[in-house]
Design a protein around this motif. Structure first.
Motif, PDB file in Angstrom:
ATOM      1  N   TYR A  73      10.252  31.092  33.005  1.00  0.00           N
ATOM      2  CA  TYR A  73      10.802  29.672  32.898  1.00  0.00           C
ATOM      3  C   TYR A  73      11.908  30.011  31.856  1.00  0.00           C
ATOM      4  O   TYR A  73      12.978  29.206  32.153  1.00  0.00           O
ATOM      5  N   GLY A  74      11.655  30.458  30.756  1.00  0.00           N
ATOM      6  CA  GLY A  74      12.732  30.519  29.712  1.00  0.00           C
ATOM      7  C   GLY A  74      13.912  31.390  30.020  1.00  0.00           C
ATOM      8  O   GLY A  74      15.045  30.978  29.770  1.00  0.00           O
ATOM      9  N   SER A  75      13.832  32.377  30.852  1.00  0.00           N
ATOM     10  CA  SER A  75      14.639  33.141  31.594  1.00  0.00           C
ATOM     11  C   SER A  75      15.550  32.100  32.579  1.00  0.00           C
ATOM     12  O   SER A  75      16.688  32.340  32.563  1.00  0.00           O
ATOM     13  N   LEU A  76      14.808  31.392  33.454  1.00  0.00           N
ATOM     14  CA  LEU A  76      15.427  30.659  34.374  1.00  0.00           C
ATOM     15  C   LEU A  76      16.270  29.421  33.456  1.00  0.00           C
ATOM     16  O   LEU A  76      17.385  29.112  33.710  1.00  0.00           O
ATOM     17  N   ALA A  77      15.821  28.849  32.501  1.00  0.00           N
ATOM     18  CA  ALA A  77      16.638  27.989  31.827  1.00  0.00           C
ATOM     19  C   ALA A  77      17.790  28.619  31.200  1.00  0.00           C
ATOM     20  O   ALA A  77      18.950  27.896  31.163  1.00  0.00           O
ATOM     21  N   GLY A  78      17.547  29.605  30.655  1.00  0.00           N
ATOM     22  CA  GLY A  78      18.788  30.359  30.118  1.00  0.00           C
ATOM     23  C   GLY A  78      19.887  30.689  31.053  1.00  0.00           C
ATOM     24  O   GLY A  78      21.047  30.417  30.798  1.00  0.00           O
ATOM     25  N   GLY A  79      19.606  30.891  32.258  1.00  0.00           N
ATOM     26  CA  GLY A  79      20.424  30.911  33.328  1.00  0.00           C
ATOM     27  C   GLY A  79      21.149  29.773  33.813  1.00  0.00           C
ATOM     28  O   GLY A  79      22.487  29.710  33.859  1.00  0.00           O
ATOM     29  N   LEU A  80      20.383  28.812  33.823  1.00  0.00           N
ATOM     30  CA  LEU A  80      20.839  27.596  34.030  1.00  0.00           C
ATOM     31  C   LEU A  80      21.905  27.146  33.002  1.00  0.00           C
ATOM     32  O   LEU A  80      23.064  26.411  33.363  1.00  0.00           O
ATOM     33  N   CYS A  81      21.498  27.289  31.951  1.00  0.00           N
ATOM     34  CA  CYS A  81      22.523  26.830  30.796  1.00  0.00           C
ATOM     35  C   CYS A  81      23.826  27.748  30.891  1.00  0.00           C
ATOM     36  O   CYS A  81      24.902  27.091  30.615  1.00  0.00           O
ATOM     37  N   ILE A  82      23.625  29.162  30.845  1.00  0.00           N
ATOM     38  CA  ILE A  82      25.138  30.026  30.671  1.00  0.00           C
ATOM     39  C   ILE A  82      25.658  29.854  32.087  1.00  0.00           C
ATOM     40  O   ILE A  82      27.044  30.219  31.813  1.00  0.00           O
ATOM     41  N   ALA A  83      25.265  29.444  33.128  1.00  0.00           N
ATOM     42  CA  ALA A  83      26.058  29.102  34.283  1.00  0.00           C
ATOM     43  C   ALA A  83      26.881  28.073  33.847  1.00  0.00           C
ATOM     44  O   ALA A  83      28.154  27.959  34.818  1.00  0.00           O
ATOM     45  N   HIS A  84      26.818  26.896  33.110  1.00  0.00           N
ATOM     46  CA  HIS A  84      27.610  26.203  32.643  1.00  0.00           C
ATOM     47  C   HIS A  84      28.571  26.412  31.343  1.00  0.00           C
ATOM     48  O   HIS A  84      29.632  25.856  31.192  1.00  0.00           O
ATOM     49  N   THR A  85      27.791  26.954  30.498  1.00  0.00           N
ATOM     50  CA  THR A  85      28.693  26.933  28.971  1.00  0.00           C
ATOM     51  C   THR A  85      28.913  28.799  28.939  1.00  0.00           C
ATOM     52  O   THR A  85      29.833  28.794  27.936  1.00  0.00           O
ATOM     53  N   GLY A  86      28.476  29.810  29.738  1.00  0.00           N
ATOM     54  CA  GLY A  86      28.766  30.687  29.393  1.00  0.00           C
ATOM     55  C   GLY A  86      27.914  31.274  28.194  1.00  0.00           C
ATOM     56  O   GLY A  86      27.313  30.594  27.328  1.00  0.00           O
ATOM     57  N   THR A  87      28.177  32.901  27.814  1.00  0.00           N
ATOM     58  CA  THR A  87      27.608  33.135  26.681  1.00  0.00           C
ATOM     59  C   THR A  87      28.662  33.116  25.477  1.00  0.00           C
ATOM     60  O   THR A  87      29.807  32.676  25.802  1.00  0.00           O
ATOM     61  N   ASN A  88      28.396  33.602  24.364  1.00  0.00           N
ATOM     62  CA  ASN A  88      29.558  33.594  23.315  1.00  0.00           C
ATOM     63  C   ASN A  88      29.442  35.101  22.733  1.00  0.00           C
ATOM     64  O   ASN A  88      28.978  36.271  23.251  1.00  0.00           O
ATOM     65  N   ILE A  89      29.651  34.992  21.319  1.00  0.00           N
ATOM     66  CA  ILE A  89      30.109  36.254  20.509  1.00  0.00           C
ATOM     67  C   ILE A  89      28.937  37.253  20.544  1.00  0.00           C
ATOM     68  O   ILE A  89      28.862  38.467  20.452  1.00  0.00           O
ATOM     69  N   VAL A  90      27.347  36.695  20.587  1.00  0.00           N
ATOM     70  CA  VAL A  90      26.203  37.655  20.370  1.00  0.00           C
ATOM     71  C   VAL A  90      26.469  38.686  21.593  1.00  0.00           C
ATOM     72  O   VAL A  90      26.057  39.910  21.583  1.00  0.00           O
ATOM     73  N   HIS A  91      26.718  38.132  22.815  1.00  0.00           N
ATOM     74  CA  HIS A  91      26.851  39.075  23.872  1.00  0.00           C
ATOM     75  C   HIS A  91      28.055  40.048  23.753  1.00  0.00           C
ATOM     76  O   HIS A  91      27.835  41.053  24.098  1.00  0.00           O
ATOM     77  N   SER A  92      28.822  39.494  23.433  1.00  0.00           N
ATOM     78  CA  SER A  92      30.506  40.556  23.231  1.00  0.00           C
ATOM     79  C   SER A  92      29.857  41.585  21.970  1.00  0.00           C
ATOM     80  O   SER A  92      30.393  42.673  22.330  1.00  0.00           O
ATOM     81  N   LEU A  93      29.169  41.187  21.192  1.00  0.00           N
ATOM     82  CA  LEU A  93      28.787  42.108  19.930  1.00  0.00           C
ATOM     83  C   LEU A  93      27.776  43.174  20.706  1.00  0.00           C
ATOM     84  O   LEU A  93      27.891  44.348  20.489  1.00  0.00           O
TER      85      LEU A  93
END
Length: 367
Positions: A243-263
């Motif tokens: 569920y946590g993974s699904l929620a994260g996917g739903l969220c970044i589908a709209h906001t994208g990721t940010n600097i943590v992923h770029s790092l």
């Protein structure tokens, strides 16, 4: 009143035996291409269930099982050629983020002649093979995102195909396929999902609806943190992580990721550090940076995980990560310059400058 938008074209089924119970959706076309990793889809039983449903529906299929961790550009072109050669008119992705991300690139390239230099342009024709995604790890949430993240050897980082065209038509999530998932993969994928939810919650693109989804994902993963540290993954824990993974996917589908992923991308590309681990290595430093300007946001995130402060969270992350890799200052300076070129560098509530980005690395990796 704040304006909001939310769109999710993917139809989601979550629960035990959901593949066999929803066998009727496996008729998106006349022939399927199954996109998988080398072995895991066979080991956990998910591929057997998919093949049984396809046979029951009298749908022929072929298998492309050449997706490695962190799939690259040549892999998706090879997969697209396989789809064309087999005459497949829909895709079934089975596995973790790597097969799912690869499948999206394959679905796009099977319908369009796109030069490698234009693959990440964002400009595509309205043609793509329809997809069914079946995640067998709890990390990327790729089954509900419009992103395909691929290793880009020319740029020496990961690059993203981002278009609503590659939203899967269906996502089927059954935690049972993760029953035998190794502890290391369980931990690393959970950390990836946690970073998705946290980065979304701290994005300039957040809205109240996405914020609530992110908070629920953080809470569900937070309830699993003792198990991630100590082991003992019950069926309930597996469901919460999924569920946590699904929620994260739903969220970044709209906001994208940010600097943590770029790092994290450079840590994965140059040092072959698992993607979820790479994110986790710098996330405590990132929270400390954001807390200077938005303490209430960070406090809410920590509270959802039952932490009193950032230092408690940092200690927990250090515990489950174990011994950290060794880095030199020159390595981190190189990674900083790459991260500064990322599209999502300025999507945090507080945008980091070059000094802050280097600080994330040094504070996290040279302590």
């Amino acid at each position: 009143m704040q304006t909001m938008k939310f769109a999710m074209p993917t139809k989601i089924f979550f629960g035990k035996n959901c593949i066999r119970e929803h066998h009727d959706i496996f008729t998106l076309g006349k022939k399927a291409l199954l996109v998988t990793g080398r072995h895991s889809a066979k080991i956990n039983g998910s591929q057997d269930d998919v093949e049984a449903v396809l046979r029951g529906n009298h749908i022929p299929y072929a298998v492309f099982n050449e997706v490695d961790s962190n799939p690259d550009i040549p892999t998706v072109y090879k997969g697209a050629a396989a789809a064309k050669a087999e005459g497949a008119d829909f895709i079934i992705a089975i596995g973790g983020g790597s097969p799912m991300d690869a499948a999206k690139g394959i679905a796009l390239l099977a319908c369009q002649d796109i030069a490698e230099n234009d693959l990440f342009s964002g400009t595509y024709a309205e043609k793509v093979l329809p997809m069914i995604h079946i995640p067998t790890t709890s990390g990327t949430g790729s089954e509900v995102t419009p992103y395909s993240i691929l290793s880009n050897h020319l740029a020496q980082t990961k690059s993203t195909i981002a278009t609503p065209l590659i939203f899967p038509a269906y996502a089927l999530l059954d935690p049972a396929y993760q029953k035998k998932l190794p502890v290391s993969i369980t931990v690393n994928t959970a950390l990836d999902a946690l970073s998705h939810n946290i980065e979304s919650a701290l994005s300039i693109k957040i809205n109240p609806l996405i914020g609530q989804i992110a908070q629920s994902g953080i809470k569900q993963i937070g309830e699993c943190l003792p198990a991630l540290a100590e082991g003992g993954f019950t069926e309930e824990i597996r469901a919460k992580l999924m569920y946590g993974s699904l929620a994260g996917g739903l969220c970044i589908a709209h906001t994208g990721t940010n600097i943590v992923h770029s790092l994290g991308y450079s840590l994965t590309y140059f040092r072959n550090i698992d993607h979820g681990r790479a994110n986790a290595l710098t996330i405590a430093s990132y929270l400390h940076f954001i807390a200077a300007g938005a303490p209430e946001k960070v406090s809410s995130i920590l509270s959802a995980m039952q932490f009193n402060n950032i230092e408690q969270f940092r200690q927990y992350i250090d515990q489950i990560l174990g011994k950290k890799e060794d880095f030199t200052v020159s390595e981190l300076q190189k990674y900083t310059q790459i991260a500064l070129k990322a599209k999502n560098i300025n999507t945090s509530l507080i945008a980091p400058d070059e000094s802050a980005v280097m600080g994330f690395y040094t504070d996290s990796l040279l302590r």
